[in-house]
Design a protein around this motif. Structure first.
Motif, short mmCIF file in Angstrom:
data_model
loop_
_atom_site.label_atom_id
_atom_site.label_comp_id
_atom_site.label_asym_id
_atom_site.label_seq_id
_atom_site.Cartn_x
_atom_site.Cartn_y
_atom_site.Cartn_z
N LEU A 1 38.87 -0.04 -49.20
CA LEU A 1 38.01 0.37 -48.16
C LEU A 1 38.43 0.36 -46.76
CD1 LEU A 1 34.33 -0.45 -49.41
CD2 LEU A 1 35.65 1.69 -49.99
N ASN B 1 34.37 -10.21 -40.15
CA ASN B 1 33.14 -11.07 -39.73
C ASN B 1 33.71 -11.90 -38.45
OD1 ASN B 1 32.21 -12.70 -43.11
ND2 ASN B 1 32.02 -10.73 -42.26
N GLY C 1 30.37 -19.95 -41.15
CA GLY C 1 30.76 -19.88 -42.31
C GLY C 1 32.24 -19.80 -42.63
N ALA C 2 32.65 -20.15 -43.74
CA ALA C 2 34.05 -19.82 -44.05
C ALA C 2 35.16 -20.76 -43.33
CB ALA C 2 34.53 -18.57 -44.45
N THR D 1 34.72 -8.67 -44.81
CA THR D 1 33.93 -7.67 -43.93
C THR D 1 32.54 -7.82 -44.02
OG1 THR D 1 33.91 -6.26 -45.93
CG2 THR D 1 35.98 -6.07 -44.70
N LEU E 1 27.58 -8.72 -50.36
CA LEU E 1 27.69 -8.80 -51.64
C LEU E 1 28.66 -9.71 -52.36
CD1 LEU E 1 28.37 -4.73 -51.86
CD2 LEU E 1 26.33 -5.93 -52.66
N ASP F 1 26.05 -17.37 -44.93
CA ASP F 1 25.42 -17.73 -43.80
C ASP F 1 25.06 -16.31 -43.38
OD1 ASP F 1 25.67 -20.83 -43.60
OD2 ASP F 1 27.78 -20.02 -44.12
N MET G 1 28.08 2.71 -51.95
CA MET G 1 28.87 1.64 -51.10
C MET G 1 28.04 1.49 -49.55
SD MET G 1 32.15 3.71 -49.15
CE MET G 1 32.28 2.62 -47.73
N LEU H 1 44.65 -14.69 -50.99
CA LEU H 1 43.47 -13.90 -51.26
C LEU H 1 43.60 -12.23 -50.75
CD1 LEU H 1 40.15 -16.12 -51.04
CD2 LEU H 1 41.53 -15.56 -53.12
#
Ligand SMILES: Cc1cc2nc3c(=O)[nH]c(=O)nc-3n(C[C@H](O)[C@H](O)[C@H](O)COP(=O)(O)OP(=O)(O)OC[C@H]3O[C@@H](n4cnc5c(N)ncnc54)[C@H](O)[C@@H]3O)c2cc1C
Ligand code: SF4
Ligand code: FES
Ligand code: FES
Lengths: 329, 152
Positions: free
Chosen positions: A51, A74, A97-98, A107, A113, A163, A210, B61
């Protein structure tokens, strides 16, 4: 990874049509969750529909509605001037987060998801109803420290790991979806599901759909807090987290929005409990009462029993810190 | 097999890759650019950090096919001939590594961090370098190296 074919979609319609043509096809955004799960042999798509070149990379604010395209990363969202200024709760949650590298790839569509981090879901040698419906749930009597205490079922006690989604839940987000039958809007509270008897279904997005974007209205640009509690101070998933937005008028709470992560299969909100905050002056006592009713019906499974008290304390602290940013006259 | 064209460190490379080849494996196995390291292969350590269109990402990744037409920079492309990149020089000066395995990822991540311009304090540097683990625990010296480059 299993072999698969690849298609770089050039616009949303191309992506939806191509994805619909091939059995077992999956969309790919940043790939940070999907590729990880493909390496673990948990996901094995026959085709990936990329995408990243379909557009949907804009953030705009029109007539009081903030729209975030599904392919905005993000980090782009967290550092976007409109979001930093008017939706700081969202920025704070994303940045909790992350890691910077992952947030540069992930994204906004994919984040919604991402799948649970339940250890058994990742381990194909174990029983997991989410991964393999009907096989059982090894977490129920296993090591379940990161698992749910609210809204779980005897089929699955997994939590949603995001998060960003906790803030989106508090901000009354609308999800924009597009499929072979057209476009539709889904309220955030109706997007993620509870496990019930079908834990293999995380969300109510249809097979052919989507996510194209998100729409946000609630702002809470002054009295807000995203509080994440985890085993190390950075680069770890939440044990529990709270997203809080408050609005005050004449010295009392006019509006409160509170969502929690790490406690359930979806970001957890209790609209009834929120209403009891309206008209109250912020105080530890009021917030404690709210936290108690937020966790009514909570049940631990052994290793995660601590989350019930930790969750309540987290709520009280997040609410107090959000309230402290306001002037209560 | 898919044909992919990627600009790596200023040179355009034509590659034949299977769709399931990660960018990390393509760099190491197809292009012999072994400076980029494989630590965890699951996005958890940062050893595989490269810059894609100027932004730091985990090459483990993402798929090589997803980067057809992209501009990548790896640790091999930071120096200008024998002239090291300021972040490389600062790492040497501050002894910001021990075994060196995490170092290419740390340096690429640091270059990305400095470009992003979000970190000002030591605390912010630590937080925004948290995607790079160092088993040797060179963290204090890594922060010192970054600070020196940022203050120049
Ligand atoms: C080491 C590590 C640590 C992490 N820590 C955190 C953390 O602390 N907090 C946190 O919140 N997250 C964390 N994450 C998770 C990360 O935020 C998610 O992996 C990321 O947001 C997923 O986005 P993506 O675009 O990469 O999704 P992808 O991996 O590309 O896709 C995920 C799923 O969404 C589907 N999909 C993607 N885009 C669309 C779309 N537009 N429409 C329909 N379907 C779509 C894919 O088919 C796939 O099933 C971490 C991840 C890793 C690897
Ligand atoms: S909690 Fe859910 S995801 Fe984890 S093993 Fe049980 S069924 Fe699988
Ligand atoms: S090898 Fe990519 S993050 Fe560890
Ligand atoms: S220097 Fe050894 S892992 Fe960092």
């Amino acid at each position: 990874m299993n072999p698969f074919t690849y298609h770089r979609a050039t616009n949303p319609s191309d992506a939806i049509a191509d994805h619909n043509r091939v059995n077992g096809a999956k969309f790919i955004g940043g790939g940070t969750n999907l590729i990880d799960l493909m390496k673990e042999n948990v996901e094995h798509p026959s085709r990936l529909v990329d995408l990243n070149h379909v557009g949907l990379r804009e953030v705009s604010d029109r007539e009081g509605v903030l729209k975030i395209g599904a392919l905005v990363t993000n980090n782009e969202a967290a550092y976007h001037p409109l979001i930093e200024k008017d939706f700081p709760l969202l920025s704070e949650a994303i940045l909790a987060g992350a890691s910077p590298q992952l947030r540069n790839m992930a994204t906004c569509g994919g984040n919604l998801l991402q799948r649970t981090r339940c250890y058994y879901f990742y381990d194909t040698a174990t029983a997991c109803n989410k991964r393999e419906p009907g096989s059982g749930c090894d977490a129920l009597k296993g090591y379940n420290r990161i698992h749910a205490v609210l809204g779980a079922s005897d089929k699955c006690i997994a939590t949603h790991p995001s998060d960003m989604c906790v803030a989106l839940a508090a901000l009354d987000t609308t999800i924009l979806a597009e499929g072979t039958k057209g476009v539709r809007k889904i309220a955030f509270a109706d997007f993620h599901r509870l496990p019930g008897d079908t834990p293999e279904k995380d969300t109510n997005l249809a097979e052919d759909e989507m996510i194209t974007g998100l729409e946000l209205r609630a702002r809470f640009s002054r009295q807000f807090k995203y509080l994440k509690v985890r085993d190390r101070s950075s680069y770890a998933f939440a044990l529990v987290s709270a997203a809080v937005g408050l609005e005050s008028e004449n010295g009392v709470i006019k509006k409160a929005a509170v969502a929690m992560g790490g406690v359930a299969h979806k970001p957890w909100r209790d609209f009834e409990a929120e209403k009891t905050l309206h008209g109250e002056k912020p105080s530890e006592e009021v917030f404690k009462k709210f936290a108690t009713s937020f966790f009514k019906g909570a049940a631990g499974y052994g290793h995660n029993d601590f989350k019930i008290e930790l969750g309540q304390r987290t709520l009280v602290r997040a609410l107090s810190e959000a309230a402290a940013k306001g002037v209560w006259l | 097999m898919s044909s992919v064209q990627i600009n790596i460190n200023g040179e355009v490379k034509d590659l034949e890759v299977e769709p399931w080849t990660t960018l990390l494996d393509a760099l190491r196995d197809k292009l012999a650019l072994t400076g980029t390291k494989k630590g965890c292969d699951h996005g958890q350590c940062g050893a595989c950090t490269v810059l894609a269109d100027g932004k730091r990402i985990n090459s483990c990744l993402t798929l090589a096919v997803m980067h057809d037409g992209a501009k990548l920079q790896t640790i091999e492309g930071l120096a200008d001939g024998d002239d090291l990149h300021p972040v490389q020089r600062a790492f040497i000066k501050h002894d910001a590594f021990q075994c060196g395995y995490c170092t290419p990822g740390q340096i690429c991540s640091a270059v990305g961090l400095i470009k992003e311009g979000k970190a000002k304090t030591d605390e912010e540097i630590r937080e925004l370098m948290s995607g790079n683990l160092c088993r040797c625990g060179a963290y204090p010296n890594i922060v010192a190296a970054l600070k020196e480059v940022m203050n120049k």
